[in-house]
Motif scaffolding. Sequence first.
Motif, PDB file in Angstrom:
ATOM      1  N   GLY A 104      14.676 -30.084 106.452  1.00  0.00           N
ATOM      2  CA  GLY A 104      15.194 -30.407 105.126  1.00  0.00           C
ATOM      3  C   GLY A 104      14.365 -29.841 104.001  1.00  0.00           C
ATOM      4  O   GLY A 104      13.163 -29.589 104.142  1.00  0.00           O
ATOM      5  N   THR A 105      15.047 -29.627 102.850  1.00  0.00           N
ATOM      6  CA  THR A 105      14.374 -29.096 101.662  1.00  0.00           C
ATOM      7  C   THR A 105      14.521 -30.015 100.459  1.00  0.00           C
ATOM      8  O   THR A 105      13.669 -30.007  99.572  1.00  0.00           O
ATOM      9  CB  THR A 105      14.935 -27.716 101.304  1.00  0.00           C
ATOM     10  N   SER A 106      15.567 -30.812 100.405  1.00  0.00           N
ATOM     11  CA  SER A 106      15.743 -31.749  99.287  1.00  0.00           C
ATOM     12  C   SER A 106      16.725 -32.831  99.697  1.00  0.00           C
ATOM     13  O   SER A 106      17.501 -32.669 100.646  1.00  0.00           O
ATOM     14  CB  SER A 106      16.238 -31.019  98.034  1.00  0.00           C
ATOM     15  N   VAL A 107      16.736 -33.915  98.929  1.00  0.00           N
ATOM     16  CA  VAL A 107      17.592 -35.045  99.260  1.00  0.00           C
ATOM     17  C   VAL A 107      19.071 -34.720  99.063  1.00  0.00           C
ATOM     18  O   VAL A 107      19.943 -35.343  99.676  1.00  0.00           O
ATOM     19  CB  VAL A 107      17.190 -36.282  98.417  1.00  0.00           C
ATOM     20  N   ASN A 108      19.372 -33.732  98.237  1.00  0.00           N
ATOM     21  CA  ASN A 108      20.778 -33.406  97.967  1.00  0.00           C
ATOM     22  C   ASN A 108      21.184 -32.072  98.583  1.00  0.00           C
ATOM     23  O   ASN A 108      22.062 -31.378  98.072  1.00  0.00           O
ATOM     24  CB  ASN A 108      21.058 -33.412  96.466  1.00  0.00           C
ATOM     25  N   HIS A 153      25.120 -27.668  99.789  1.00  0.00           N
ATOM     26  CA  HIS A 153      24.962 -28.784  98.859  1.00  0.00           C
ATOM     27  C   HIS A 153      25.496 -30.057  99.509  1.00  0.00           C
ATOM     28  O   HIS A 153      26.544 -30.045 100.168  1.00  0.00           O
ATOM     29  CB  HIS A 153      25.700 -28.489  97.550  1.00  0.00           C
ATOM     30  N   SER A 154      24.795 -31.161  99.282  1.00  0.00           N
ATOM     31  CA  SER A 154      25.180 -32.410  99.949  1.00  0.00           C
ATOM     32  C   SER A 154      26.550 -32.917  99.506  1.00  0.00           C
ATOM     33  O   SER A 154      27.205 -33.651 100.256  1.00  0.00           O
ATOM     34  CB  SER A 154      24.124 -33.488  99.679  1.00  0.00           C
ATOM     35  N   TYR A 155      26.984 -32.522  98.310  1.00  0.00           N
ATOM     36  CA  TYR A 155      28.304 -32.934  97.820  1.00  0.00           C
ATOM     37  C   TYR A 155      29.320 -31.808  97.961  1.00  0.00           C
ATOM     38  O   TYR A 155      30.375 -31.959  98.569  1.00  0.00           O
ATOM     39  CB  TYR A 155      28.206 -33.376  96.351  1.00  0.00           C
TER      40      TYR A 155
END
Length: 443
Positions: free
Chosen positions: A292-296, A250-252
Amino acid sequence: MRTPRLSATTGLVLLTAAATTLTTGPLLAQTARTPRSAAQAKPTALESGVDRLAASPAVVAAMQAIQKDNAWTLDQQASICEIPAPPFKETQRAAAYAQRLRQLGVQNVRTDSEGNVIGEIRGNRPGPTLLLAGHLDTVFPEGTDVSVKREGTKLIGPGIGDDCRGLAVVLVVAKQIIAQKIPFNGRLLVVGNVGEEGPGNLRGVRALFNKTLKDSIDLFISVDGTGIGITNGGVGSNRYRVHYKGPGGHSYGAFGMPNPIHAMGRAIAKIADLEASTKPKVTFNVGIVTGGTSVNSIPFEAAMDIDLRSESAAALAEIDARLQKTLRDALAEEKARWPNSKAALSLVIDTIGIRPAGTTPDSTFIVRAALASARSMNLYAPLTTSSTDANVPMNLGIPAVTLDGGGVGRGAHSLDESYDDRTDGYKGPQWVLLVTLSLLTQR
């Protein structure tokens, strides 16, 4: 196909007594070197010999027949092109080509394990073995509409110039040597080879020189493209698909671990800053990037395709070594950015294409014979560098050139590719015939 080289605006010029006609060779401009003008010096011994050959009764009859039967050549070109030959699926076209060679009287026609069609014409006396080839494959995928339209002197269809023209020229040269019983020394191999285009990676010619006909070929001519020109410099290329891989997250929530796209970004920036020589010319390019799969999400993988090119094998090896270091440095820097992370980050480099570089020097007999033949016909034939089937024998030190097949080509590798025969397209196969006979009669 040849890597594109001469644009439609620069073209090649056919010098005739009556007119000047714009033509184009196969397509991304490399270098063109102007040969000595026919009017600049007294004919050499080779040039005089080629002139005598061109004036011999059998050759005169063959030249006249090529012009008179030009419609046959164009019919062969169009009908060959209407047989699908996508990458790695050239079988149908190969079978038809083999049958056409047999119908002309070519001997010992067979297909090797790679899919190359090979036939023989034996000379009257011992001599060298010359391989004359056109490539069977196209760049177009299975299911492409390969029908050919005619508009006056123009043929329009996928692959009509690249390389249906070359295949037709090989047929007409074989036809006239047999029909006119032209004497020559040695052995002429007439070939339709597979795998010239990008994904094929020259697999057909590699197989001929490394397996099927290993150590038996003395001279090589590929007929590929339109116009009148001689390619005697082979631009080599190294192509890679590079992957940076990690666990992702997860990006966060997972922030603080190495990021494969960030690593690839570092690598791309370093590649963009590489120094490349101009003499010999060296090029580099990142052509495709994915990941990549998603922006987040921190991606678990990023990939890019890289192309390196040079006509010098040493220069290509040098830029390749610097690229490899750049890719590893980017990996190390992305890992160092997150020293407290235990997440793995790896680098995988897959080779997706290697074309060897090579040169047949201007002073080599095969180049001088091609120039002498053009001079004898009052044609202008520049010397160029490009990427063709001739790269393989050039790299092995075997005298090799790629010759254009005449006419005017436009839009290679497009669905509306065209070949325009105009009023003098027949001069292409006439020239290839004269070059072939010069190599097998003149010394």
